[in-house]
Design an enzyme around this catalytic site. Structure first.
Site, mmCIF file in Angstrom:
data_model
loop_
_atom_site.group_PDB
_atom_site.id
_atom_site.type_symbol
_atom_site.label_atom_id
_atom_site.label_comp_id
_atom_site.label_asym_id
_atom_site.label_seq_id
_atom_site.Cartn_x
_atom_site.Cartn_y
_atom_site.Cartn_z
ATOM 1 N N HIS A 26 -1.881 12.265 3.765
ATOM 2 C CA HIS A 26 -1.052 12.434 2.574
ATOM 3 C C HIS A 26 -1.892 12.305 1.296
ATOM 4 O O HIS A 26 -1.840 13.181 0.426
ATOM 5 C CB HIS A 26 0.069 11.389 2.598
ATOM 6 C CG HIS A 26 0.997 11.440 1.426
ATOM 7 N ND1 HIS A 26 2.213 12.085 1.486
ATOM 8 C CD2 HIS A 26 0.892 10.944 0.165
ATOM 9 C CE1 HIS A 26 2.811 11.968 0.313
ATOM 10 N NE2 HIS A 26 2.035 11.275 -0.505
ATOM 11 N N GLU A 27 -2.654 11.232 1.197
ATOM 12 C CA GLU A 27 -3.436 11.026 -0.036
ATOM 13 C C GLU A 27 -4.506 12.101 -0.177
ATOM 14 O O GLU A 27 -4.763 12.598 -1.275
ATOM 15 C CB GLU A 27 -4.069 9.634 -0.071
ATOM 16 C CG GLU A 27 -3.083 8.473 0.136
ATOM 17 C CD GLU A 27 -1.822 8.537 -0.708
ATOM 18 O OE1 GLU A 27 -1.869 9.082 -1.824
ATOM 19 O OE2 GLU A 27 -0.773 8.040 -0.247
ATOM 20 N N GLU A 80 5.145 15.149 -4.657
ATOM 21 C CA GLU A 80 5.445 14.285 -3.511
ATOM 22 C C GLU A 80 6.195 15.010 -2.390
ATOM 23 O O GLU A 80 5.860 14.860 -1.221
ATOM 24 C CB GLU A 80 6.208 13.039 -3.959
ATOM 25 C CG GLU A 80 5.393 12.116 -4.879
ATOM 26 C CD GLU A 80 4.067 11.645 -4.277
ATOM 27 O OE1 GLU A 80 3.864 11.791 -3.051
ATOM 28 O OE2 GLU A 80 3.220 11.140 -5.035
ATOM 29 N N GLY A 104 2.165 2.303 -0.303
ATOM 30 C CA GLY A 104 1.312 2.598 0.844
ATOM 31 C C GLY A 104 -0.126 2.891 0.446
ATOM 32 O O GLY A 104 -1.072 2.313 0.980
ATOM 33 N N ALA A 105 -0.282 3.811 -0.508
ATOM 34 C CA ALA A 105 -1.623 4.200 -0.931
ATOM 35 C C ALA A 105 -1.510 5.059 -2.189
ATOM 36 O O ALA A 105 -0.424 5.482 -2.555
ATOM 37 C CB ALA A 105 -2.322 4.992 0.168
ATOM 38 N N MET A 106 -2.666 5.290 -2.828
ATOM 39 C CA MET A 106 -2.651 6.029 -4.091
ATOM 40 C C MET A 106 -3.806 7.023 -4.149
ATOM 41 O O MET A 106 -4.951 6.685 -3.857
ATOM 42 C CB MET A 106 -2.730 5.012 -5.249
ATOM 43 C CG MET A 106 -2.722 5.643 -6.620
ATOM 44 S SD MET A 106 -1.181 6.555 -6.928
ATOM 45 C CE MET A 106 -1.813 7.879 -7.941
ATOM 46 N N HIS A 142 -3.035 15.314 -1.490
ATOM 47 C CA HIS A 142 -2.737 15.257 -2.923
ATOM 48 C C HIS A 142 -3.877 15.831 -3.763
ATOM 49 O O HIS A 142 -3.665 16.205 -4.919
ATOM 50 C CB HIS A 142 -2.521 13.808 -3.366
ATOM 51 C CG HIS A 142 -1.085 13.353 -3.341
ATOM 52 N ND1 HIS A 142 -0.051 14.111 -3.831
ATOM 53 C CD2 HIS A 142 -0.523 12.191 -2.910
ATOM 54 C CE1 HIS A 142 1.089 13.430 -3.701
ATOM 55 N NE2 HIS A 142 0.836 12.271 -3.134
ATOM 56 N N GLU A 179 -0.384 4.884 -11.380
ATOM 57 C CA GLU A 179 0.863 5.632 -11.261
ATOM 58 C C GLU A 179 2.017 4.631 -11.167
ATOM 59 O O GLU A 179 1.898 3.652 -10.436
ATOM 60 C CB GLU A 179 0.857 6.509 -10.002
ATOM 61 C CG GLU A 179 2.064 7.443 -9.988
ATOM 62 C CD GLU A 179 2.081 8.390 -8.781
ATOM 63 O OE1 GLU A 179 1.234 8.256 -7.887
ATOM 64 O OE2 GLU A 179 2.966 9.237 -8.751
ATOM 65 N N ASN A 239 -5.702 8.484 -6.364
ATOM 66 C CA ASN A 239 -6.638 8.599 -7.484
ATOM 67 C C ASN A 239 -7.792 9.542 -7.154
ATOM 68 O O ASN A 239 -8.369 9.465 -6.077
ATOM 69 C CB ASN A 239 -7.218 7.227 -7.818
ATOM 70 C CG ASN A 239 -6.172 6.136 -7.772
ATOM 71 O OD1 ASN A 239 -5.210 6.188 -8.497
ATOM 72 N ND2 ASN A 239 -6.354 5.186 -6.865
HETATM 73 N N1 TRP Z 1 1.458 8.574 -5.381
HETATM 74 C C1 TRP Z 1 1.486 7.588 -4.332
HETATM 75 C C2 TRP Z 1 1.709 8.362 -3.046
HETATM 76 O O1 TRP Z 1 2.721 8.934 -2.816
HETATM 77 C C3 TRP Z 1 2.579 6.596 -4.497
HETATM 78 C C4 TRP Z 1 2.229 5.319 -5.139
HETATM 79 C C5 TRP Z 1 1.265 4.465 -4.773
HETATM 80 C C6 TRP Z 1 2.881 4.695 -6.210
HETATM 81 N N2 TRP Z 1 1.304 3.349 -5.552
HETATM 82 C C7 TRP Z 1 2.273 3.478 -6.429
HETATM 83 C C8 TRP Z 1 3.926 5.062 -7.006
HETATM 84 C C9 TRP Z 1 2.697 2.603 -7.412
HETATM 85 C C10 TRP Z 1 4.361 4.192 -7.995
HETATM 86 C C11 TRP Z 1 3.741 2.986 -8.195
HETATM 87 O O2 TRP Z 1 0.850 8.512 -2.263
HETATM 88 ZN ZN ZN Z 2 2.262 10.949 -2.474
#
Ligand code: TRP
Ligand code: ZN
Length: 849
Positions: free
Chosen positions: A295-296, A318, A259-261, A299, A119, A263
């Site tokens: 939060h993650e 978001e 912070g985190a993603m 999602h 992302e 996936n």
């Molecule tokens: N979608 C992620 C979140 O809000 C945000 C995020 C994590 C992100 N890494 C990133 C957005 C790198 C842009 C680029 O939890």
């Molecule tokens: Zn998010």
């Protein structure tokens, strides 16, 4: 800058082709890494356009269509292929170099492990693809790598095959049954410690839970695991949402831009939001982990099962997911304290963004670099907009709206309008006017005036709203409480404020009430009302809402500081109204209040927070006035502070620690007492909250013990990167004349690295954002230091560089001398021959304003 082209929401077009399945095969081999992508591609309508795929920094090894080599051409960021076929299989092999990837987007290395960040538009650095969120494909992924160095090979979904290969290599295959956009793809390969657990869902399905951390850190993974289980249970009970795969994995990496993603099935986290034990993490860190894990996880439904049609809709996932994680934290902990933290983010950061050159609506209309729009506006103001809908509809109808949203859109890529429509249709509440919140940038100003007619017993509240560049009024839920002279609540309700000017009348009152306005910050607006000291003192004591009491305290102390700024400017002596210091002393002594709330009230607004309350600022006068008011209050309550501090020392709770450390910081302003207390707390501390509390007090008060304690801390924690970040942060926020020279030396520290975003944020980011007086030095040394760092980061990691440029582009409130210095720095940046799109967008907008 020729490549910096803006994209517009109004130009959105549905994809000309779609990709329903993709088989990926990774051969992980350092700078010889290859990726094979076999995509089934379909034309979506009758047209003759070429297939245009996104791709960046890739080398094509081979390309076939239905098994035949075909012509194609590659230009900046694109691969173009002319074909008459309506449906075909595209097989592309690309070569890439994850070891050289310092941008931390796409496939890169973190401490010897391969990992990905896709992302917003990182997948195009892995293979040529339709890298847009409205192209949803089913992924099958084969990963091959050296067995010894990379025993764990992870991707999204379920593990379907694995085996040994020749030459000490092995492979694993994963399949994700849910179609997803490319930005949710993830891969990790490395050697980790693994914490495993399980969760039984409400419908009795067993889900394997795994948290992967760097070797030796297993004991620091338990809080993240516990937070994950709480998140899963909470989403079932509050939102009726259950997890949908058989496995949920979290991997912690130290090199991470955010912070985190989220996936699908394989979250990748910054170590900061996973690793914790009481020795190394503060109570605040524990809270941060719980909320980011939540939060993650949330999602999975709001973002993954229903995703965004295009990146302009980012707030769809978001804003909603921040709202959900805030509710999660509030249901599990203190609702008031969580609300206060959320309000501070809006007032101190979002208002600043909204009055600066990067101002945008929660649904932006034009974007040069998408990474620049992961903002407090899209996230946090976005969450406020969801919260307003929740206020207007009530929990029950809001949940009915969520139900309808999932019923209509599960498996789809949709828009913010689709979300509002579901809320509207399920509730019967007309949200036509409310939709303006999605398209308007800037902060509305609400002016309140009131009057009381003793003869009729009628109290009238007149509200006016205005917003630059917005002709029609917004729909504002405006929550109020009216208190009588004894502090009893007479009225407590949410007004539907929908007109430019509106009068609300309240009958049957015997005296003019004291009004608590915009309770709980029921809308993200700036409130203007002339509160006098007595009214604020009354609200601090009697408002039913704890948040309103805190709000009153902020207004009270802010007014006292601004009055002294005015005195200084008129060369008059500074003074503090006894009612102000006494009301704070009253809070200190209030045994009924939650200690955590007292701590919030004692956390006097920072200089940056105060700047957000004005249009232009005399920073030098503000510094003196703020210091004066704080010191007056602290010395007036010295004895009470010590007694309270001592009473809290033996108490083992986060609330008590928060208050205790706040007392210590206050006492650091009357140094003869603080020195011994700080040293004693530092020496006896059995947890990081107390160690850091002592150091923070020493740092803020510049106590004689400061340097010695800092050295002891460094020696003890030099091998623990996340704790060293705290140390770097303390160094960077030290308000000392020589801080910049020291920071330059620290850039050579063996534990510092410009290529690690956590280190950079700790040393450089917290200086620029948190050491306001030194950053804004009149000699310009602060700006020059940041600019030097940004020039290095511009090449290494544009995304992090662009996030850290924020304090430089928000210069409009400062005096001309400072503005001139800042603009010169921005000019230097703009002149860089290799300026990234990310930086270009922000710097050019700042200079144009
Ligand atoms: N979608 C992620 C979140 O809000 C945000 C995020 C994590 C992100 N890494 C990133 C957005 C790198 C842009 C680029 O939890
Ligand atoms: Zn998010």
């Amino acid at each position: 800058m020729t490549q910096a082209q803006a994209k517009y929401l109004k130009d959105y077009q549905a994809p000309l082709f779609t990709i329903e399945t993709i088989d990926l095969a990774f051969n992980l081999a350092g700078n010889e890494t290859q990726v094979q992508a076999i995509s089934r591609i379909k034309r979506t309508s009758k047209h003759t356009h070429a297939l245009v795929l996104d791709g960046e920094d890739l080398t094509v090894v081979s390309l076939t269509v239905d098994g035949e080599a075909v012509p194609y051409h590659v230009s900046a960021g694109q691969l173009v292929l002319e074909t008459a076929l309506d449906e075909f299989e595209l097989n592309i092999i690309t070569k890439l170099d994850p070891e050289a990837n310092s941008s931390l987007e796409g496939l890169y290395m973190s401490d010897g492990a391969y990992c990905t960040q896709c992302e917003a538009e990182g997948f195009r650095r892995i293979t040529y693809f339709l890298d847009r969120p409205d192209v949803l494909a089913k992924y099958t992924v084969r990963i091959e790598a050296d067995s010894a160095a990379f025993p764990f090979l992870l991707s999204n979904g379920n593990l379907i095959d694995q085996g040994e290969l020749e030459g000490g290599r092995h492979y694993v295959c994963w399949q994700d049954p849910f179609p997803k956009p490319a930005y949710l793809f993830a891969l990790v390969a490395g050697d980790f410690d693994l914490l495993q657990d399980e969760f039984i869902t409400r419908s009795r399905r067993k889900v394997i839970l795994q948290v992967f951390v760097d070797k030796g850190n297993l004991h620091k993974a338990h809080h993240a695991m516990a937070s994950l289980k709480k998140s899963m249970a909470w989403d079932e009970s509050r939102f009726d949402l259950e997890y949908d795969l058989d496995i949920y994995m979290i991997v912690a990496v130290d090199f991470f831009n955010m912070g985190a993603m989220e996936n699908k099935g394989l979250n990748i986290f910054n170590t900061k939001y996973v690793l914790a034990d009481t020795l190394t993490a503060t109570d605040e860190d524990y809270h941060g982990i719980e909320s980011v894990v939540g939060h993650e996880y949330f999602h999975n439904w709001t973002g993954n099962r229903v995703t965004c049609r295009d990146w302009f809709q980012l707030s769809l996932k978001e804003g909603l997911t921040v709202f959900r994680d805030q509710e999660f934290s509030s249901d599990l902990g203190s609702r008031a304290v969580n609300r206060i933290h959320a309000i501070k983010v809006i007032k101190n950061q979002q208002f600043a963004e909204d009055s600066g050159p990067m101002s945008h609506p929660i649904r932006p209309e034009s974007v040069i670099e998408m990474n620049n729009f992961y903002t407090v506006t899209v996230y946090n103001k976005g969450a406020e907009v969801i919260r307003m809908m929740h206020t207007l509809l009530g929990e029950e109808k809001f949940q009915a709206g969520m139900k309808l949203y999932f019923k209509r859109h599960d498996g789809q890529a949709v828009t913010c309008d689709d979300f509002v429509a579901a809320m509207e249709d399920a509730s019967g509440v007309d949200l036509t006017q409310f939709r303006l919140w999605y398209s308007q940038a800037g902060t509305p100003i609400v002016t309140a005036m009131d009057s009381f007619d003793a003869l009729t017993g009628v109290y009238q509240l007149t509200l006016k709203q205005s917003l630059a560049n917005c002709a029609s009024p917004l729909h504002i839920p405006f929550s109020i409480e009216l208190l009588d002279a004894k502090g009893h609540s007479l009225v407590n309700e949410v007004l539907d404020f929908t007109q430019a000017e509106q009068v609300f009348s309240f009958e049957g009152l015997s005296h003019k009430p004291v009004a608590s306005l915009l309770q709980n910050f029921s809308a993200p607006v700036k409130l203007q009302y002339r509160f006098n000291v007595d009214q604020l003192v009354h609200l601090m004591r009697f408002a039913s809402s704890e948040v309103a009491r805190w709000e009153a305290s902020v207004t009270l102390v802010s007014q006292a500081i601004w009055q002294n700024v005015a005195s200084l400017q008129q060369q008059q002596a500074m003074t503090l109204d006894p009612r102000v210091r006494d009301s704070f002393k009253g809070v200190l002594l209030d045994t009924e209040l939650d200690p955590a709330l007292i701590a919030e009230i004692l956390a006097i607004p920072t200089a940056s927070a105060l700047i957000e309350q004005t249009e232009s600022v005399d920073l030098d006068a503000l510094a003196l006035a703020r210091e004066f008011v704080l010191t007056e209050m602290a010395s007036h309550s010295e004895d009470e502070l010590i007694v309270l501090y001592r009473s809290l020392v033996p108490v083992d709770s986060t609330q008590a620690r928060a208050l205790k450390n706040q007392c210590l910081t206050w006492l650091a302003r009357v140094p003869d007492e603080a020195e011994a207390l700080v040293i004693a707390q530092f020496d006896k501390a059995s947890n990081m909250t107390d160690s850091l509390g002592a150091l923070t007090a020493a740092n803020v008060g510049d106590l004689p013990c400061r340097d010695e304690l800092m050295t002891a801390f460094e020696l003890r924690w030099q091998d623990t990167p996340l704790v060293m970040d705290k140390w770097f942060m303390l160094q960077a926020t030290h308000n000392a004349q020589d801080v910049i020279e020291r920071l330059r030396q620290l850039q050579q520290h063996k534990r510092f690295s410009m290529s690690n975003p956590n280190r950079v944020r700790a040393l450089v980011g917290s200086f620029a954002a948190g050491n306001i007086y030194q950053f804004h030095r009149q000699d310009g040394k602060g700006y020059a230091f940041l600019t030097e760092c940004l020039m290095i980061l511009n090449k290494l990691n544009p995304q992090v560089a662009a996030r850290m440029v924020t304090p430089l582009i928000q210069f409009h409130k400062f005096d001309l001398g400072r503005q001139t210095l800042i603009k010169a720095c921005l000019g230097q940046l703009l002149a860089l021959p290799d300026l990234s799109k990310d930086m270009y967008e922000k710097v050019s907008k700042a200079l144009a304003k």
